[in-house]
Design a protein around this motif. Structure first.
Motif, short mmCIF file in Angstrom:
data_model
loop_
_atom_site.label_atom_id
_atom_site.label_comp_id
_atom_site.label_asym_id
_atom_site.label_seq_id
_atom_site.Cartn_x
_atom_site.Cartn_y
_atom_site.Cartn_z
N ASN A 131 29.12 23.87 2.68
CA ASN A 131 28.61 24.59 1.51
C ASN A 131 29.63 25.60 0.98
O ASN A 131 29.28 26.52 0.24
N ASN A 143 21.75 23.96 3.14
CA ASN A 143 21.27 25.24 3.64
C ASN A 143 19.77 25.32 3.38
O ASN A 143 19.32 25.26 2.24
N SER A 197 18.48 27.48 0.54
CA SER A 197 19.11 27.39 -0.78
C SER A 197 18.31 26.55 -1.76
O SER A 197 17.68 25.55 -1.38
N THR A 198 18.37 26.94 -3.03
CA THR A 198 17.83 26.12 -4.12
C THR A 198 18.95 25.73 -5.08
O THR A 198 18.71 25.19 -6.14
N ASP A 200 23.91 23.56 -2.80
CA ASP A 200 23.86 23.18 -1.39
C ASP A 200 22.44 23.16 -0.83
O ASP A 200 22.23 23.32 0.37
N LYS A 201 21.45 22.91 -1.68
CA LYS A 201 20.08 22.81 -1.18
C LYS A 201 19.97 21.59 -0.27
O LYS A 201 20.78 20.65 -0.34
#
Length: 244
Positions: A47, A225, A228-229, A232-233
């Protein structure tokens, strides 16, 4: 080196190409067989926000238009021997991650860049237990979180309680598990281990492989992650581990 069984099975998988090449030999005795190359799947699931270029022995092999970023995948072939593989900052050429590995020209590998700070690992694909009449799969948890996860294809759990993997775990992830079929063969879902909480899912239009079929070898991976949105969701995807 690949085992005798392994070589026979790979030869069957490549039968069409070999037959075509044999025809060429019959019509032109001057044709020289191509020098074999190790085949590498390049996969970046780090990420890191930095766009990267890919280098082999200090030579850039990704083109100017290629940004190696989160969930980037492509294939690369190398002649046998020791190679230094690196990701470098596309703007400044500083090294993001580097490794050296000795490649066997008859083998297949998966190079993975992951985590942040970025680490890299080169995994051998061991086809000794693969079956040309089955669906052959390995599952990797490449996420940045702490969740243990279960892997599903359709409604069937194929791997369970998988921790996020470090370098030693990935070096050991060389083999594949065999499955006869799936009632739904084109949807993969990741759930928090032992629960019905879905963390990521992908269907046939989102999977790099489209669907899972007998006679093929796949690597399914979960990355991203969990908090995360953004870019790197969490994502689940799959790549071919044996290909022509």
């Amino acid at each position: 080196m690949l085992t005798k069984k392994n070589r026979v099975w790979a030869a069957v998988a490549l039968l069409t190409g070999i037959a075509g090449f044999s025809s060429c030999l019959k019509s032109n005795n001057n044709v020289t067989p191509p020098r074999p190359q190790a085949q590498i799947n390049i996969l970046n699931v780090s990420n890191s926000p930095v766009f990267a270029s890919f280098y082999d022995n200090d030579q850039r092999v990704s083109n100017d238009n290629t940004n190696i970023s989160f969930n980037t995948n492509y294939r690369y072939g190398v002649y046998g021997g020791v190679h230094k593989l690196e990701l470098k900052n596309k703007k400044g050429d500083s090294i993001i991650t580097s490794l050296s590995a000795n490649f066997d020209s008859t083998s297949y590998y998966t190079y993975i860049a992951f985590d942040n700070p970025v680490k890299s690992v080169n995994i051998l694909s061991d086809f000794s237990s693969a079956d040309g009449s089955k669906i052959n799969i390995r599952c990797l948890n490449l996420s940045n979180g702490t969740d243990k996860i279960d892997f599903y294809i359709g409604g069937e759990k194929i791997d369970s309680n998988r921790n996020p993997m470090g370098i030693s775990d990935l070096y050991a992830a060389t083999k594949f598990v065999q499955f006869s079929n799936f009632s739904v063969n084109n949807v993969v879902t990741i759930k928090k281990a032992g629960t019905d909480v879905t963390l990521a899912t992908a269907n046939s239009s989102q999977l790099k492989v489209g669907s899972f079929n007998a006679g093929q070898v796949y690597t399914i991976y979960y990355a991203g992650n969990s908090g995360s949105t953004g870019v790197d969701k969490p994502v689940v995807d799959a790549i071919f581990s044996l290909y022509q």
